[in-house]
Write an enzyme that holds these catalytic residues in place. Structure first.
Site, PDB file in Angstrom:
ATOM      1  N   GLN A   1      -0.993  32.377   3.387  1.00 46.65           N
ATOM      2  CA  GLN A   1      -0.040  31.304   3.054  1.00 46.65           C
ATOM      3  C   GLN A   1       0.442  30.637   4.350  1.00 46.65           C
ATOM      4  OE1 GLN A   1       3.024  32.428   0.085  1.00 46.65           O
ATOM      5  NE2 GLN A   1       4.453  31.464   1.516  1.00 46.65           N
TER       6      GLN A   1
ATOM      7  N   SER B   1      14.985  41.579  11.913  1.00 50.11           N
ATOM      8  CA  SER B   1      15.395  40.340  12.580  1.00 50.11           C
ATOM      9  C   SER B   1      16.829  40.406  13.080  1.00 50.11           C
ATOM     10  CB  SER B   1      15.276  39.207  11.559  1.00 50.11           C
ATOM     11  OG  SER B   1      15.901  38.050  12.033  1.00 50.11           O
TER      12      SER B   1
ATOM     13  N   TYR C   1      17.684  35.137   4.117  1.00 45.58           N
ATOM     14  CA  TYR C   1      16.602  35.751   4.907  1.00 45.58           C
ATOM     15  C   TYR C   1      17.122  37.011   5.603  1.00 45.58           C
ATOM     16  CZ  TYR C   1      13.575  36.535   8.922  1.00 45.58           C
ATOM     17  OH  TYR C   1      12.791  37.123   9.869  1.00 45.58           O
TER      18      TYR C   1
ATOM     19  N   LYS D   1      16.272  41.160   5.041  1.00 46.34           N
ATOM     20  CA  LYS D   1      15.831  42.071   6.114  1.00 46.34           C
ATOM     21  C   LYS D   1      16.768  43.284   6.176  1.00 46.34           C
ATOM     22  CE  LYS D   1      12.214  39.912   7.603  1.00 46.34           C
ATOM     23  NZ  LYS D   1      10.883  40.526   7.684  1.00 46.34           N
TER      24      LYS D   1
END
Ligand code: UDP
Length: 327
Positions: free
Chosen positions: A34, A117, A141, A145
């Site tokens: 992707q 992250s 996001y 994580k």
């Protein structure tokens, strides 16, 4: 060891796959392409074009290959979209991640190194950020994580899964053959260098942050150093207890400073366009990586910004046709 690298056709994943091979490991890359690129997968690695969210595909990969460990790097990663379309992030990064862990347990594979992250921390209260700093992500996001790191803790406690989470700050730079090529590209350094190549201004998102020049400050770390941390983490995953490790250089640069450094490296007067803030961006993210240094033995080889930009510039110039198309 035979290592499964999910997302190994991507920017960081391909450099990690390469480093694992150079360290003597066997590598299988699983990637749905992707965002990844088939040509970025090292020739010596096996490649499976598939999605880690499919248990059927994962089961067949695990049945065939007998992995000793997993490096889990595949994910939805664009911070900005995670604020407008969070369900994609929860489904892929959390539900898909659990699917991967359950497949590992079924096949008795009990080592995982996870690409986490700096986004797990949210808006920091102190700088540089230590690993035990409070974690209050400000975008989905970062939350996915953090959730997956916590799931790893529980799988470790209950099922004996050995895990290390590497919290990347801002991965940047390139090797001779592998560099950053996202579509769309949202990251600062490739966008600044594309502006140098094309003459189209780079956007500066926000000049009213509480920083020395009003633009956001980040800690840029060479992708080669990130890859080296993965090799070290794999060596130590059986015996380390800490769980999470920051990967950064401990030095922050503002967006405007990065642009100036890129002007110095390229010799081109890169044009800029000042824009409003981008949603989901903390003002300052700078790492303390002393835990990675002392426990993993990680010692970045490229602690300075200019050589990181220089390597990205070299790579971009040799792939210039990819970057001079429409923005
Ligand atoms: N940024 C920018 N222009 C761009 C891309 C990024 O001003 O074309 C800013 C972004 O708003 C953030 C910093 O650069 O403050 C680093 O963003 P990047 O997407 O590279 O990494 P992030 O820290 O979001 O993971």
């Amino acid at each position: 060891m035979h290592v499964l690298v999910t997302g190994g056709a991507g920017y960081v994943g391909s450099v990690v796959a390469d480093a694992l091979l150079k360290a003597g490991h066997a590598v299988t890359v699983l990637d749905n392409l992707q965002q990844g690129h088939r040509e970025a997968v090292p020739k010596e690695a096996q490649f499976i074009e598939s999605d880690y969210c499919s248990s059927k595909d994962l089961d067949s990969a695990f049945r065939q290959s007998g992995f000793d460990a997993v490096m889990h790097m595949a994910a939805e990663t664009i911070v900005e979209y995670s604020t407008t379309d969070p369900r994609r992030y929860f489904h892929t990064n959390v539900v898909g991640g659990i699917n991967l862990l359950d497949t590992m347990l079924r096949h008795k594979v009990n080592r995982i190194v996870f690409s986490s992250s700096a986004a797990v921390y949210g808006e920091p209260l102190t700088a540089p950020i230590e690993e035990d700093h409070p974690k209050n992500p400000i975008n989905s996001y970062g939350l996915t994580k953090l959730m997956f790191e916590q799931i790893l803790q529980w799988y470790g406690r209950a099922y004996g899964l050995k895990h290390i989470s590497l919290r990347y700050f801002n991965a940047a730079g390139a090797t001779e053959h592998l560099g950053e090529q996202h579509n769309p590209e949202t990251h600062l350094i490739p966008n600044v260098l594309r502006a140098a190549l094309t003459g189209t201004p780079v956007s500066v998102f926000g000049t009213d942050y509480p920083t020395r020049d009003g633009s956001c400050i980040r800690d840029y770390v060479h992708v080669i150093d990130i890859a080296r941390a993965h090799v070290l983490a794999l060596q130590r995953v059986d015996d380390l207890k800490a769980g999470g490790y920051n990967l950064g250089n401990g030095q922050g640069y503002s967006v405007l400073e990065v642009i100036q450094a890129a002007r110095d490296v390229t010799g081109i007067d890169i044009p800029v366009r000042l824009r409003p803030r981008r949603e989901g961006d903390p003002a300052v993210l700078v790492a303390s990586s002393s835990r990675a240094r002392s426990e993993l033995g990680w010692n970045p080889r490229y602690p300075k910004l200019e050589p990181i930009i220089e390597s990205a510039w070299q790579w971009m110039r040799t792939h210039r046709t990819t970057f001079t198309g429409p923005i």
